[in-house]
Design a protein around this motif. Structure first.
Motif, PDB file in Angstrom:
ATOM      1  N   ASN A 331       4.361  29.554  26.785  1.00 24.32           N
ATOM      2  CA  ASN A 331       4.003  30.743  26.008  1.00 24.32           C
ATOM      3  C   ASN A 331       5.109  31.781  26.161  1.00 24.32           C
ATOM      4  O   ASN A 331       5.431  32.192  27.280  1.00 24.32           O
ATOM      5  CB  ASN A 331       2.692  31.342  26.512  1.00 24.32           C
ATOM      6  CG  ASN A 331       1.488  30.509  26.134  1.00 24.32           C
ATOM      7  OD1 ASN A 331       0.950  29.804  26.968  1.00 24.32           O
ATOM      8  ND2 ASN A 331       1.071  30.573  24.887  1.00 24.32           N
ATOM      9  N   LYS A 332       5.705  32.194  25.051  1.00 25.82           N
ATOM     10  CA  LYS A 332       6.782  33.180  25.135  1.00 25.82           C
ATOM     11  C   LYS A 332       6.813  34.025  23.871  1.00 25.82           C
ATOM     12  O   LYS A 332       6.704  33.506  22.762  1.00 25.82           O
ATOM     13  CB  LYS A 332       8.133  32.485  25.329  1.00 25.82           C
ATOM     14  CG  LYS A 332       9.289  33.450  25.558  1.00 25.82           C
ATOM     15  CD  LYS A 332      10.574  32.696  25.868  1.00 25.82           C
ATOM     16  CE  LYS A 332      11.730  33.657  26.122  1.00 25.82           C
ATOM     17  NZ  LYS A 332      12.989  32.934  26.435  1.00 25.82           N
ATOM     18  N   HIS A 333       6.976  35.314  24.069  1.00 26.89           N
ATOM     19  CA  HIS A 333       7.077  36.271  22.963  1.00 26.89           C
ATOM     20  C   HIS A 333       8.392  37.022  23.121  1.00 26.89           C
ATOM     21  O   HIS A 333       8.703  37.529  24.194  1.00 26.89           O
ATOM     22  CB  HIS A 333       5.900  37.244  22.993  1.00 26.89           C
ATOM     23  CG  HIS A 333       5.685  37.967  21.706  1.00 26.89           C
ATOM     24  ND1 HIS A 333       6.401  39.095  21.359  1.00 26.89           N
ATOM     25  CD2 HIS A 333       4.851  37.719  20.670  1.00 26.89           C
ATOM     26  CE1 HIS A 333       6.004  39.521  20.173  1.00 26.89           C
ATOM     27  NE2 HIS A 333       5.061  38.703  19.728  1.00 26.89           N
ATOM     28  N   LYS A 337       7.950  38.123  17.829  1.00 25.93           N
ATOM     29  CA  LYS A 337       7.170  36.944  17.429  1.00 25.93           C
ATOM     30  C   LYS A 337       7.040  35.988  18.607  1.00 25.93           C
ATOM     31  O   LYS A 337       7.786  36.054  19.583  1.00 25.93           O
ATOM     32  CB  LYS A 337       7.841  36.230  16.251  1.00 25.93           C
ATOM     33  CG  LYS A 337       9.207  35.661  16.572  1.00 25.93           C
ATOM     34  CD  LYS A 337       9.845  35.018  15.356  1.00 25.93           C
ATOM     35  CE  LYS A 337      11.200  34.398  15.670  1.00 25.93           C
ATOM     36  NZ  LYS A 337      12.166  35.374  16.187  1.00 25.93           N
ATOM     37  N   TRP A 338       6.081  35.074  18.475  1.00 23.50           N
ATOM     38  CA  TRP A 338       5.917  34.020  19.469  1.00 23.50           C
ATOM     39  C   TRP A 338       6.936  32.921  19.204  1.00 23.50           C
ATOM     40  O   TRP A 338       7.052  32.429  18.090  1.00 23.50           O
ATOM     41  CB  TRP A 338       4.503  33.437  19.409  1.00 23.50           C
ATOM     42  CG  TRP A 338       3.453  34.381  19.912  1.00 23.50           C
ATOM     43  CD1 TRP A 338       2.636  35.171  19.163  1.00 23.50           C
ATOM     44  CD2 TRP A 338       3.131  34.641  21.274  1.00 23.50           C
ATOM     45  NE1 TRP A 338       1.815  35.915  19.974  1.00 23.50           N
ATOM     46  CE2 TRP A 338       2.098  35.607  21.288  1.00 23.50           C
ATOM     47  CE3 TRP A 338       3.609  34.161  22.490  1.00 23.50           C
ATOM     48  CZ2 TRP A 338       1.544  36.092  22.464  1.00 23.50           C
ATOM     49  CZ3 TRP A 338       3.045  34.643  23.662  1.00 23.50           C
ATOM     50  CH2 TRP A 338       2.029  35.592  23.642  1.00 23.50           C
ATOM     51  N   THR A 339       7.672  32.539  20.238  1.00 21.31           N
ATOM     52  CA  THR A 339       8.659  31.463  20.098  1.00 21.31           C
ATOM     53  C   THR A 339       8.185  30.164  20.753  1.00 21.31           C
ATOM     54  O   THR A 339       8.522  29.083  20.289  1.00 21.31           O
ATOM     55  CB  THR A 339      10.005  31.874  20.711  1.00 21.31           C
ATOM     56  OG1 THR A 339       9.810  32.217  22.091  1.00 21.31           O
ATOM     57  CG2 THR A 339      10.583  33.075  19.971  1.00 21.31           C
ATOM     58  N   ASN A 340       7.427  30.272  21.835  1.00 23.96           N
ATOM     59  CA  ASN A 340       6.812  29.113  22.506  1.00 23.96           C
ATOM     60  C   ASN A 340       7.755  27.913  22.619  1.00 23.96           C
ATOM     61  O   ASN A 340       7.525  26.859  22.031  1.00 23.96           O
ATOM     62  CB  ASN A 340       5.538  28.694  21.769  1.00 23.96           C
ATOM     63  CG  ASN A 340       4.487  29.788  21.769  1.00 23.96           C
ATOM     64  OD1 ASN A 340       4.574  30.736  22.545  1.00 23.96           O
ATOM     65  ND2 ASN A 340       3.495  29.668  20.911  1.00 23.96           N
ATOM     66  N   ASN A 486       9.754  37.990  30.331  1.00 23.77           N
ATOM     67  CA  ASN A 486      10.043  36.565  30.409  1.00 23.77           C
ATOM     68  C   ASN A 486      11.026  36.231  31.526  1.00 23.77           C
ATOM     69  O   ASN A 486      11.587  35.141  31.554  1.00 23.77           O
ATOM     70  CB  ASN A 486      10.597  36.072  29.067  1.00 23.77           C
ATOM     71  CG  ASN A 486       9.572  36.181  27.955  1.00 23.77           C
ATOM     72  OD1 ASN A 486       8.497  35.603  28.040  1.00 23.77           O
ATOM     73  ND2 ASN A 486       9.897  36.941  26.925  1.00 23.77           N
ATOM     74  N   TRP A 510       5.054  35.381  33.948  1.00 28.82           N
ATOM     75  CA  TRP A 510       4.790  35.831  32.587  1.00 28.82           C
ATOM     76  C   TRP A 510       4.502  37.320  32.537  1.00 28.82           C
ATOM     77  O   TRP A 510       4.894  38.078  33.415  1.00 28.82           O
ATOM     78  CB  TRP A 510       3.710  34.992  31.911  1.00 28.82           C
ATOM     79  CG  TRP A 510       3.847  34.984  30.400  1.00 28.82           C
ATOM     80  CD1 TRP A 510       4.974  35.236  29.690  1.00 28.82           C
ATOM     81  CD2 TRP A 510       2.829  34.719  29.442  1.00 28.82           C
ATOM     82  NE1 TRP A 510       4.731  35.138  28.343  1.00 28.82           N
ATOM     83  CE2 TRP A 510       3.422  34.817  28.160  1.00 28.82           C
ATOM     84  CE3 TRP A 510       1.478  34.403  29.534  1.00 28.82           C
ATOM     85  CZ2 TRP A 510       2.706  34.615  26.981  1.00 28.82           C
ATOM     86  CZ3 TRP A 510       0.769  34.195  28.366  1.00 28.82           C
ATOM     87  CH2 TRP A 510       1.375  34.301  27.102  1.00 28.82           C
TER      88      TRP A 510
END
Length: 577
Positions: A331-333, A337-340, A486, A510
Motif C-alpha cells: 500500500n503506497k500513496h 494517488k495510490w501507486t501500490n 513511505n 507506513w
C-alpha cells in the motif's frame, strides 16, 4: 585375268562393308557415350504447381538446354494467365517448367516467365525452395510409398554406396531433414524413429507434412539435473526443436548456450503461478525480493529489510522445488494517488503470518462529531478527541472534544491554532498535541482544555516533520518525525526545552497516525497496524487490525493497560476487550 579381277573386286567390296559397319558401330558408341554425358547433366523433378505468366518467354517442345530444340509458340497473348506446372527440369544451367494451360500440354518454358509460382501440393511446397540453392535444410515428414533404396550420399553422387532397401518400411513415417538437388536427382536426407538412415529419392515419400520447427520463445527457469554440468538456476529463453532432438537456449551468467532438454529440470514457468490474496510480514530481514519465484542472481531485487515493519499484500503464489513463494505488493500513496507497487516474489519461509488481533477489540462508541477525526487520549473515564477543521474553513486549526464512556459530548474547545491535531497526550491536567504531517516542522502544543487555550509551544522543527508526540514523564517527551509517510521513522526523546536526550530509527511501518507510551513501551500506530517498540528502539511486536477506515490516534488506559484507538471515515473509538 577376269577371274582374278572378280576375286579382287569381291574382297574389296567385303572390306568396304566391314569398314562401313565399323563406322556405324563407332557412331553408335559415340552417340551412346554422348547421351550418357548429356543425361548426367539433366535433372527432372516432378512438381505440382501453378504460376502466373508475367514475361513473354517462348514455349519449346523439349526442356530448355536440349539440342536442336523446336520452338512451339510465343506466349505474349497469355499475359496474366495461370499455368499449371508439372515438372522442374534443369539441363546444365538452363531451367524450365513443363507447362499446361486449360488442362492441355503446352511445352517447356523458362522459369523466369512467371510472376510467381505457388505449390499445389505439400511435396511441391517442400521442394520449390530447394531449387534456388540446390540444397536446403527442411523440417518435414513423409510416408514411404515406393521402395527406393537408401544411399550413403545424395542420389546421383558418383560412386555412391547403397545402404539398404526399404521394402520393409512401407507405410512408415520418415523425417526429412535436408533436400539435395544434384545434377541428375532430387533426394531427401532422412531419419527413421530419430535414427539417421541416409539419402532416398524424393519419389519414395508421399503424404508430405511440413513441420513448424521455428524456435519458440519461452519464459522459464531451470537447473541441470546432473550437477556436474553446472550448479545454480538459469533462464530458459527458447525451445529449439527439430528431428535431431529438443534443446533449450539458456542464459546463465549472461552467457547463452544450447543444451539438451533432457539434461534440464524446468523448475518454474508462469503456469506455476496462481492467484492468491492475504497478507504476510517479513521474518528474515536479510532476504531479498526476486522478479520471479526462483533464487537467481540476475532476478534478485532489493533486500526486504526496509519493509520488515510493514504488512505485505499477496497477489499470487507459486510452488517451486517444494517451496511456496508469494508475490507481494505494498500500500503506497505518493501524495496525489495510490501507486501500490509490486515488490516482487519472496519465499514463504522468509515471511510470517500477520498477527491479526482484530477480534481482541470492541467498539467503545461511535463519535457523533462529523469533522475530520484525528488524535485522541484518555484520562479518568474521559476520551479527548481532536478534529482537524481545515475542511470547515479553519486551516491549521483543530478543536478538541471530551466524551464520556457512552460517547456523550461533555465539552469542546473553540478552534485552536494547533495544526492538524494529529495526536493527543494527557499529562497532569494538560493536553499535549502535535501538528502532524505536511511540510511544517514538528511542534508540540500544550493546551489547557478547561481554559480553552494554548499555553505553550515547544518548537521541535529542527528534528523534522510528520510530528506525533506522547509524554513519558515530567521532563521527557517522546516524539516521532519522518521525511515522508513511505520512509523510515525517527523517535526522539527530548526535554521540555527540546534538547535531545536520545534518538533511534526503525524501518518504515507506513503512514504515522498515533503514538502512546506505557510501561517502557512505545505504541506506534500506523494504518491498521500497531507496532510496539522498547526504549532501545527494538520492535518487540506488531498487531494488525482489519477495521475499515483510516487509523487515527492511540492511547492506553493507564489503570488497566488496555489499548484505545480511533478510526475516521465513520468516526469511532475502539477499546481492547
Amino acid at each position: 585375268m577376269g577371274t582374278i579381277s572378280m576375286t579382287r573386286n569381291g574382297s574389296y567390296i567385303r572390306m568396304l562393308c566391314k569398314a562401313f559397319v565399323l563406322v556405324i558401330f563407332v557412331s553408335v558408341l559415340t552417340a551412346i557415350a554422348s547421351e550418357k554425358v548429356y543425361a548426367s547433366n539433366k535433372l527432372i523433378t516432378d512438381i505440382y504447381a501453378e504460376g502466373k505468366l508475367g514475361a513473354a518467354y517462348d514455349l519449346y517442345k523439349q526442356p530448355l538446354g536440349t539440342k536442336n530444340n523446336q520452338r512451339v509458340r510465343a506466349t505474349k497473348q497469355d499475359y496474366g494467365k495461370l499455368y499449371r506446372l508439372r515438372s522442374y527440369v534443369r539441363i546444365d544451367n538452363r531451367i524450365s517448367y513443363k507447362a499446361y494451360l486449360h488442362g492441355k500440354f503446352q511445352g517447356y518454358i523458362d522459369v523466369r516467365a512467371f510472376l510467381y509460382v505457388q505449390p499445389v501440393d505439400s511435396i511441391t511446397a517442400l521442394l520449390l525452395p530447394s531449387f534456388i540453392s540446390k540444397t536446403k535444410n527442411v523440417y518435414a515428414e513423409g510416408t514411404l510409398a515406393a521402395a527406393y533404396d537408401i544411399y550413403k550420399y545424395p542420389v546421383g553422387t558418383k560412386k555412391n554406396q547403397k545402404i539398404r532397401g526399404t521394402r520393409k518400411d512401407y507405410g512408415k513415417v520418415y523425417r526429412i531433414r535436408n533436400i539435395v538437388n544434384s545434377e541428375t536427382n532430387t533426394s531427401y536426407k532422412v531419419y527413421l524413429n530419430g535414427v539417421y538412415q541416409g539419402y532416398i529419392d524424393y519419389r519414395a515419400l508421399q503424404k508430405i507434412k511440413l513441420i513448424n520447427y521455428k524456435d519458440k520463445n519461452v519464459y522459464a527457469f531451470g537447473e541441470y539435473k546432473n550437477k556436474a554440468f553446472g550448479t545454480g538456476t538459469f533462464r530458459i529463453e527458447k525451445e529449439v526443436v527439430n528431428d535431431l532432438g529438443s534443446k533449450y537456449q539458456i542464459n546463465q551468467n549472461k552467457k547463452k548456450t544450447l543444451v539438451d532438454q533432457k539434461s534440464v529440470e524446468v523448475i518454474y514457468t508462469q503456469q506455476h503461478e496462481e492467484k492468491a490474496t492475504g497478507m504476510r510480514q517479513i521474518k528474515n530481514g536479510n532476504a531479498f525480493f526476486y522478479q520471479v519465484p526462483v533464487e537467481n542472481t540476475e532476478m534478485k531485487g532489493q533486500q526486504v529489510k526496509s519493509y520488515q515493519n510493514r504488512y505485505l499484500n499477496i497477489t499470487a503464489k507459486a510452488k517451486v522445488k517444494g517451496e511456496t513463494w508469494y508475490r507481494v505488493w505494498l500500500n503506497k500513496h505518493d501524495g496525489t494517488k495510490w501507486t501500490n507497487p509490486i515488490l516482487g516474489w519472496i519465499k514463504e519461509s522468509n515471511t510470517k503470518p500477520v498477527n491479526d488481533t482484530t477480534k481482541n477489540y470492541t467498539l467503545a462508541f461511535d463519535v457523533s462529531e462529523k469533522s475530520n477525526q484525528q488524535g485522541l487520549t484518555y484520562h479518568n473515564g474521559v476520551y479527548y478527541v481532536a478534529f482537524d477543521l481545515s475542511r470547515e474553513g479553519y486551516p491549521n486549526h483543530s478543536k478538541i472534544i471530551a466524551y464520556n464512556r457512552n460517547g456523550v459530548k461533555l465539552k469542546e474547545t473553540s478552534p485552536l491554532p494547533i495544526g492538524h491535531g494529529a495526536e493527543l497526550s494527557f499529562w497532569k491536567n494538560k493536553l499535549y498535541t502535535t501538528n502532524g504531517g505536511g511540510q511544517e516542522g514538528a511542534k508540540v502544543f500544550v493546551v489547557d482544555f478547561e481554559k480553552n487555550r494554548v499555553e505553550d509551544v515547544i518548537d521541535l522543527s529542527r528534528y523534522g516533520s510528520s510530528a506525533l508526540a506522547t509524554v513519558k514523564d515530567d521532563d521527557t517527551i517522546i516524539f516521532h518525525t519522518a521525511v515522508d509517510s513511505n520512509q523510515g521513522h525517527t523517535f526522539s526523546f527530548v526535554d521540555r526545552k527540546g534538547n535531545l536526550k536520545k534518538q533511534f530509527k526503525i524501518e518504515n511501518a507506513w503512514v504515522p497516525q498515533g503514538i502512546a507510551y506505557y510501561n517502557h513501551t512505545i505504541y506506534f500506530y500506523t494504518n491498521n497496524l500497531i507496532t510496539k517498540i522498547n526504549e532501545n528502539g527494538q520492535v518487540i511486536g506488531q498487531e494488525y487490525l482489519a477495521f475499515k477506515g483510516e487509523s487515527q490516534g492511540i492511547e492506553i488506559n493507564k489503570t488497566n493497560g488496555k489499548l484505545i484507538f480511533g478510526y475516521n471515515g465513520t468516526n469511532r473509538i475502539y477499546e481492547q476487550k
